[in-house]
Every structure is written in C-alpha cells, then in structure tokens.
Design an enzyme around this catalytic site. Structure first.
Site, PDB file in Angstrom:
ATOM      1  N   ASP A  89     -38.294 -22.531 -16.920  1.00  0.00           N
ATOM      2  CA  ASP A  89     -38.090 -23.852 -17.524  1.00  0.00           C
ATOM      3  C   ASP A  89     -36.595 -24.066 -17.691  1.00  0.00           C
ATOM      4  O   ASP A  89     -35.817 -23.100 -17.814  1.00  0.00           O
ATOM      5  CB  ASP A  89     -38.796 -23.956 -18.874  1.00  0.00           C
ATOM      6  CG  ASP A  89     -38.761 -25.377 -19.415  1.00  0.00           C
ATOM      7  OD1 ASP A  89     -39.369 -26.265 -18.799  1.00  0.00           O
ATOM      8  OD2 ASP A  89     -38.103 -25.600 -20.450  1.00  0.00           O
ATOM      9  N   GLU A 114     -33.436 -26.856 -19.452  1.00  0.00           N
ATOM     10  CA  GLU A 114     -33.023 -28.017 -20.236  1.00  0.00           C
ATOM     11  C   GLU A 114     -31.763 -28.569 -19.587  1.00  0.00           C
ATOM     12  O   GLU A 114     -30.985 -27.817 -18.971  1.00  0.00           O
ATOM     13  CB  GLU A 114     -32.777 -27.652 -21.700  1.00  0.00           C
ATOM     14  CG  GLU A 114     -33.979 -27.079 -22.434  1.00  0.00           C
ATOM     15  CD  GLU A 114     -35.163 -28.026 -22.531  1.00  0.00           C
ATOM     16  OE1 GLU A 114     -34.955 -29.255 -22.412  1.00  0.00           O
ATOM     17  OE2 GLU A 114     -36.286 -27.542 -22.717  1.00  0.00           O
ATOM     18  N   GLU A 150     -30.019 -38.751 -26.080  1.00  0.00           N
ATOM     19  CA  GLU A 150     -31.480 -38.621 -26.095  1.00  0.00           C
ATOM     20  C   GLU A 150     -31.901 -37.211 -25.686  1.00  0.00           C
ATOM     21  O   GLU A 150     -32.814 -36.633 -26.273  1.00  0.00           O
ATOM     22  CB  GLU A 150     -32.101 -39.655 -25.154  1.00  0.00           C
ATOM     23  CG  GLU A 150     -33.620 -39.678 -25.209  1.00  0.00           C
ATOM     24  CD  GLU A 150     -34.216 -40.808 -24.392  1.00  0.00           C
ATOM     25  OE1 GLU A 150     -35.424 -40.751 -24.095  1.00  0.00           O
ATOM     26  OE2 GLU A 150     -33.464 -41.747 -24.046  1.00  0.00           O
ATOM     27  N   HIS A 155     -33.625 -31.222 -26.977  1.00  0.00           N
ATOM     28  CA  HIS A 155     -33.424 -29.763 -26.961  1.00  0.00           C
ATOM     29  C   HIS A 155     -32.456 -29.251 -28.017  1.00  0.00           C
ATOM     30  O   HIS A 155     -32.394 -28.039 -28.253  1.00  0.00           O
ATOM     31  CB  HIS A 155     -32.979 -29.289 -25.571  1.00  0.00           C
ATOM     32  CG  HIS A 155     -31.793 -30.008 -24.996  1.00  0.00           C
ATOM     33  ND1 HIS A 155     -30.552 -30.028 -25.596  1.00  0.00           N
ATOM     34  CD2 HIS A 155     -31.662 -30.707 -23.829  1.00  0.00           C
ATOM     35  CE1 HIS A 155     -29.708 -30.704 -24.835  1.00  0.00           C
ATOM     36  NE2 HIS A 155     -30.358 -31.146 -23.760  1.00  0.00           N
ATOM     37  N   HIS A 199     -37.477 -28.576 -27.786  1.00  0.00           N
ATOM     38  CA  HIS A 199     -37.756 -28.005 -26.473  1.00  0.00           C
ATOM     39  C   HIS A 199     -36.711 -26.922 -26.226  1.00  0.00           C
ATOM     40  O   HIS A 199     -35.512 -27.172 -26.321  1.00  0.00           O
ATOM     41  CB  HIS A 199     -37.659 -29.076 -25.379  1.00  0.00           C
ATOM     42  CG  HIS A 199     -38.808 -30.012 -25.369  1.00  0.00           C
ATOM     43  ND1 HIS A 199     -39.631 -30.175 -24.275  1.00  0.00           N
ATOM     44  CD2 HIS A 199     -39.298 -30.848 -26.318  1.00  0.00           C
ATOM     45  CE1 HIS A 199     -40.575 -31.060 -24.552  1.00  0.00           C
ATOM     46  NE2 HIS A 199     -40.381 -31.491 -25.791  1.00  0.00           N
ATOM     47  N   ASP A 243     -40.458 -22.601 -23.951  1.00  0.00           N
ATOM     48  CA  ASP A 243     -41.384 -23.352 -23.108  1.00  0.00           C
ATOM     49  C   ASP A 243     -41.907 -22.503 -21.945  1.00  0.00           C
ATOM     50  O   ASP A 243     -43.057 -22.650 -21.533  1.00  0.00           O
ATOM     51  CB  ASP A 243     -40.716 -24.621 -22.580  1.00  0.00           C
ATOM     52  CG  ASP A 243     -40.571 -25.683 -23.658  1.00  0.00           C
ATOM     53  OD1 ASP A 243     -41.009 -25.429 -24.793  1.00  0.00           O
ATOM     54  OD2 ASP A 243     -40.013 -26.763 -23.372  1.00  0.00           O
TER      55      ASP A 243
END
Length: 244
Positions: free
Chosen positions: A7, A9, A52, A57, A152, A157
């Site tokens: 995963d 970010e 945003e 995260h 997140h 994740d």
C-alpha cells in the site's frame, strides 16, 4: 509462493501531474503464512502535499522534510518486491505512482520487477457485485478489525489487506481448511468408487395412523387450493394402496 501486500500514501491523486509517494508499506507472505518481513518507508516527496491528502494520511510537509527521497530508497523497494506477486487494493493507483517513481530512477516498470500484480478491488467486485468494496467495507463484511484505523497508513493498510485477502481466498483453491498450527482441519483423501448394487435397502411401510395423518394433510391442501391439486389424479387413495 512469495506474495507482498503493498500500500502507498501520496501527496495527491495524480501521478501523471507530479504527485509523489510519501509512504510505502509492504508485508510478506509465503505459502499463505505471514513471514514477519516488512518494508516500511516514509519518503520526502520534494513537493508540498495536498491538504486533502494530508487529512487522509496525516503526513505533513514538516514530518516528511527530513525523510529520504525516493531515489535513495528505490533499490531497497526493488529488492523487496522483486519476483513476488504484489497484492494491492485498487492496484492501478499504487502501480501508477510506483511506475512514475521507478521511471525517474530508470529502474523499469513495477510489472517487470514483480512477478505478478493482483488487484483485490477487482476480486471483490467479482465476488460482491453491486456492493461497496473499499478496504473498510471489506473489513466490515469479512469481520476484520479495523477500529484502530484513524488515519490511512501504508503499513497498517497493508496488514488489513493481508487479513482481507486471506479471508477472500480461503478455500478457493482447496477444500482443505488450514488451522492456526499449520495442520489441516480436514485431511484430503481420495474416495474409491462404491458399487451400490451390493446393498439392500430396507423399505419401511407407513402405519395406518401415519397414512391417516398424511391423508388429512393432503385433504387440507386440496381444500386450500379449491380442488386443484394434481396428485389426486395420479396417486391412488390410501385404501386403494393398501388393497394393492
């Protein structure tokens, strides 16, 4: 089989427009057993983050300022994922960012480095058409505890994805269910063909009381249907059956 749950970010949503990776999380599994080997990196994206995205995260520009740039850790990422099956939720997004970062370092594409890329979002859409199939939705549906997920995080994740994937694919390739100790709850066996002609099956006739109760039930059904039941035309009445 070596599999990597991965995963990322990012600073935003568009790798093609200059958004960059800020975090990578990888968890290794071999033969459906998590090995404990992980790769977790925070990355200086060399640009400001989208507000945003930061709300999602929590990785601020100040936090990332002293982290290594992707070029400094690129070979570490390549070495960890090389030849493995990458399992990613919404793989097109993460692979797009990895491809962009690898291209800057002239390291090729993700699909060339890894052995295979599997998208669990596509898997879930096939299994649960018309339903929400985000990672959070799958956690709820498959009873994976994600209550500790306030932000997140790539490694967090990836861990949730590992649990989701194992539950999504349990029993898909085999009827044998593995227990927690590495054994099997059901042993795989091959059944020999059985000649059923050698068996004599007993036939039990109903008692008069059972016949009467059955006839009463049929009469009730006949009455409820307005005399339209079909079995009256093809079946003998109990008294006729006994006489025969």
């Amino acid at each position: 089989m070596r599999q990597i749950f991965l995963d990322t970010e990012t600073t935003g949503l568009e790798a093609n427009n200059g958004d960059r990776l800020v975090e990578i999380g990888c968890i290794e599994m071999e033969n459906r057993r998590l090995t404990g080997n992980t790769l977790h990196l925070y990355i200086n994206p060399e640009r400001k983050g989208n507000e945003e995205a930061i709300r999602v995260h929590g990785l601020t520009d100040d936090f990332l300022a002293d982290k290594p740039k992707f070029g400094e850790v690129a070979q570490q990422v390549v070495d960890f994922i090389r030849g493995a099956e990458l399992i990613i939720h919404n793989a097109a997004f993460d692979v797009g960012f990895l491809d962009a970062e690898f291209a800057r370092c002239k390291l090729g594409k993700t699909a060339q480095i890894a052995g295979k890329v599997t998208d669990t979002l596509l898997m879930a859409r096939e299994m649960y058409p018309g339903k929400a199939n985000s990672l959070d939705a799958l956690c709820r549906r498959l009873e994976v505890d994600n209550t500790h997920r306030t932000f997140h995080g790539a490694l967090l994740d990836a861990g949730l994805l590992a649990e989701v994937y194992i539950r999504l694919t349990r029993g898909q390739d085999s009827l044998v269910i593995h227990d927690d100790e590495g054994g099997t709850g059901v042993q795989a066996t091959s059944a020999a063909a059985v000649d059923f002609s050698q068996f004599t099956l007993a036939v039990l006739d109903p008692t008069p009381e059972e016949l009467a109760a059955h006839e009463a039930q049929l009469a009730d059904l006949d009455k409820a249907s307005g005399g339209k039941t079909l079995w009256r035309a093809v079946l003998p009445k109990p008294a006729e059956a006994v006489a025969q």
